[in-house]
Write a protein that holds these residues in place. Structure first.
Motif, PDB file in Angstrom:
ATOM      1  N   LEU A   1      33.772  28.950 -14.914  1.00 45.72           N
ATOM      2  CA  LEU A   1      34.419  28.373 -13.731  1.00 45.72           C
ATOM      3  C   LEU A   1      33.919  29.032 -12.450  1.00 45.72           C
ATOM      4  N   VAL A   2      33.805  30.358 -12.469  1.00 49.11           N
ATOM      5  CA  VAL A   2      33.347  31.087 -11.282  1.00 49.11           C
ATOM      6  C   VAL A   2      31.896  30.718 -10.955  1.00 49.11           C
ATOM      7  N   ALA A   3      31.055  30.670 -11.978  1.00 52.66           N
ATOM      8  CA  ALA A   3      29.638  30.355 -11.758  1.00 52.66           C
ATOM      9  C   ALA A   3      29.433  28.892 -11.373  1.00 52.66           C
ATOM     10  N   ALA A   4      30.290  28.003 -11.856  1.00 51.08           N
ATOM     11  CA  ALA A   4      30.107  26.569 -11.620  1.00 51.08           C
ATOM     12  C   ALA A   4      30.529  26.134 -10.223  1.00 51.08           C
ATOM     13  N   LEU A   5      31.458  26.854  -9.600  1.00 46.10           N
ATOM     14  CA  LEU A   5      31.990  26.396  -8.312  1.00 46.10           C
ATOM     15  C   LEU A   5      30.913  26.132  -7.262  1.00 46.10           C
ATOM     16  N   PRO A   6      29.974  27.040  -7.012  1.00 47.80           N
ATOM     17  CA  PRO A   6      28.947  26.722  -5.995  1.00 47.80           C
ATOM     18  C   PRO A   6      28.119  25.480  -6.340  1.00 47.80           C
ATOM     19  N   LYS A   7      27.844  25.289  -7.617  1.00 53.29           N
ATOM     20  CA  LYS A   7      27.068  24.119  -8.045  1.00 53.29           C
ATOM     21  C   LYS A   7      27.883  22.837  -7.855  1.00 53.29           C
ATOM     22  N   VAL A   8      29.167  22.898  -8.157  1.00 54.24           N
ATOM     23  CA  VAL A   8      30.045  21.738  -7.968  1.00 54.24           C
ATOM     24  C   VAL A   8      30.130  21.381  -6.486  1.00 54.24           C
ATOM     25  N   ILE A   9      30.247  22.394  -5.636  1.00 56.29           N
ATOM     26  CA  ILE A   9      30.330  22.157  -4.188  1.00 56.29           C
ATOM     27  C   ILE A   9      29.037  21.505  -3.693  1.00 56.29           C
ATOM     28  N   ARG A  10      27.874  22.002  -4.145  1.00 55.26           N
ATOM     29  CA  ARG A  10      26.603  21.398  -3.744  1.00 55.26           C
ATOM     30  C   ARG A  10      26.501  19.948  -4.205  1.00 55.26           C
ATOM     31  N   LEU A  11      26.912  19.702  -5.440  1.00 56.61           N
ATOM     32  CA  LEU A  11      26.878  18.336  -5.982  1.00 56.61           C
ATOM     33  C   LEU A  11      27.800  17.412  -5.186  1.00 56.61           C
ATOM     34  N   LEU A  12      28.991  17.902  -4.863  1.00 54.56           N
ATOM     35  CA  LEU A  12      29.933  17.094  -4.086  1.00 54.56           C
ATOM     36  C   LEU A  12      29.404  16.808  -2.680  1.00 54.56           C
ATOM     37  N   THR A  13      28.639  17.734  -2.128  1.00 52.92           N
ATOM     38  CA  THR A  13      28.039  17.508  -0.815  1.00 52.92           C
ATOM     39  C   THR A  13      27.090  16.314  -0.873  1.00 52.92           C
ATOM     40  N   ILE A  14      26.268  16.270  -1.918  1.00 54.74           N
ATOM     41  CA  ILE A  14      25.315  15.175  -2.071  1.00 54.74           C
ATOM     42  C   ILE A  14      26.041  13.863  -2.368  1.00 54.74           C
ATOM     43  N   VAL A  15      26.950  13.907  -3.333  1.00 51.52           N
ATOM     44  CA  VAL A  15      27.693  12.697  -3.721  1.00 51.52           C
ATOM     45  C   VAL A  15      28.546  12.194  -2.553  1.00 51.52           C
ATOM     46  N   GLY A  16      29.184  13.109  -1.846  1.00 53.62           N
ATOM     47  CA  GLY A  16      30.019  12.729  -0.706  1.00 53.62           C
ATOM     48  C   GLY A  16      29.211  12.090   0.417  1.00 53.62           C
ATOM     49  N   THR A  17      28.029  12.650   0.685  1.00 55.04           N
ATOM     50  CA  THR A  17      27.170  12.074   1.717  1.00 55.04           C
ATOM     51  C   THR A  17      26.721  10.671   1.319  1.00 55.04           C
ATOM     52  N   LEU A  18      26.292  10.513   0.075  1.00 50.68           N
ATOM     53  CA  LEU A  18      25.894   9.180  -0.397  1.00 50.68           C
ATOM     54  C   LEU A  18      27.050   8.194  -0.322  1.00 50.68           C
ATOM     55  N   ALA A  19      28.234   8.635  -0.731  1.00 55.76           N
ATOM     56  CA  ALA A  19      29.405   7.760  -0.688  1.00 55.76           C
ATOM     57  C   ALA A  19      29.726   7.347   0.737  1.00 55.76           C
ATOM     58  N   MET A  20      29.647   8.296   1.663  1.00 49.49           N
ATOM     59  CA  MET A  20      29.952   7.981   3.053  1.00 49.49           C
ATOM     60  C   MET A  20      28.932   6.985   3.604  1.00 49.49           C
ATOM     61  N   LEU A  21      27.648   7.171   3.266  1.00 52.75           N
ATOM     62  CA  LEU A  21      26.622   6.234   3.727  1.00 52.75           C
ATOM     63  C   LEU A  21      26.831   4.849   3.124  1.00 52.75           C
ATOM     64  N   LEU A  22      27.170   4.792   1.832  1.00 48.02           N
ATOM     65  CA  LEU A  22      27.392   3.513   1.177  1.00 48.02           C
ATOM     66  C   LEU A  22      28.604   2.783   1.748  1.00 48.02           C
ATOM     67  N   VAL A  23      29.670   3.518   1.983  1.00 48.81           N
ATOM     68  CA  VAL A  23      30.881   2.881   2.524  1.00 48.81           C
ATOM     69  C   VAL A  23      30.637   2.395   3.949  1.00 48.81           C
ATOM     70  N   ALA A  24      30.020   3.243   4.773  1.00 54.63           N
ATOM     71  CA  ALA A  24      29.741   2.838   6.154  1.00 54.63           C
ATOM     72  C   ALA A  24      28.802   1.640   6.170  1.00 54.63           C
ATOM     73  N   GLY A  25      27.741   1.705   5.369  1.00 55.24           N
ATOM     74  CA  GLY A  25      26.813   0.577   5.292  1.00 55.24           C
ATOM     75  C   GLY A  25      27.498  -0.671   4.776  1.00 55.24           C
TER      76      GLY A  25
END
Length: 161
Positions: free
Chosen positions: A86-110
């Motif tokens: 859990l401790v080691a995964a958190l930074p990776k999860v945050i990075r993944l969410l940054t990418i997924v969140g950005t894509l989602a925001m672009l898709l929704v806005a578009g």
């Protein structure tokens, strides 16, 4: 720097909230006003609780990991392994969410533009909807960024005088 990140996160949350509300309202636009109010309020409440509940779980993910590691005390290797994971995964999860969140925001806005500006939708009929939404989201995002940078430059040059 921390204040800038907080301001950016709040602005992103605000934009996502507006996008969710616009999408919810778009689904009930032809319905009576009272139904529109109920649906949009329900979606807003659900989105707020869901998003901030998920964020709360993420924020506590490493705390739970550290607690499991402390509880293990060399007696339970499984708890220690899960805690370290859990401790080691958190930074990776945050990075993944940054990418997924950005894509989602672009898709929704578009998607908002593609589905509500018929000239854009008609022009992009030849491509898959999701690709059209991503492309339009990127274009609108780039235009917005250029306008924001231009305004910032004007503001800086005005402040120098």
């Amino acid at each position: 720097m921390k204040q800038k990140k907080i301001k950016s996160a709040i602005l992103t949350d605000f934009i996502l909230s507006i996008e969710i509300i616009v999408l919810a309202l778009g689904t009930v636009m032809q319905e009576p006003l009272i139904l529109q109010i109920i649906v949009v309020s329900f979606v807003a409440l659900l989105a707020t609780v869901g998003v901030y509940g998920f964020v709360a779980l993420l924020v506590r993910m490493d705390d739970v990991g550290f607690k499991l590691i402390a509880l293990a005390e060399q007696k339970n290797n499984l708890l220690k392994f899960i805690g370290e994971l859990l401790v080691a995964a958190l930074p990776k999860v945050i990075r993944l969410l940054t990418i997924v969140g950005t894509l989602a925001m672009l898709l929704v806005a578009g998607g908002i533009f593609v589905h509500n500006v018929h000239a854009i939708a008609d022009y992009l009929l030849f491509m898959p909807t999701m690709l059209a939404e991503l492309l339009v989201g990127l274009m609108v995002g780039l235009i917005t960024l250029m306008v924001e940078k231009g305004i910032a430059k004007i503001g800086v040059s005005i402040n120098r005088r």
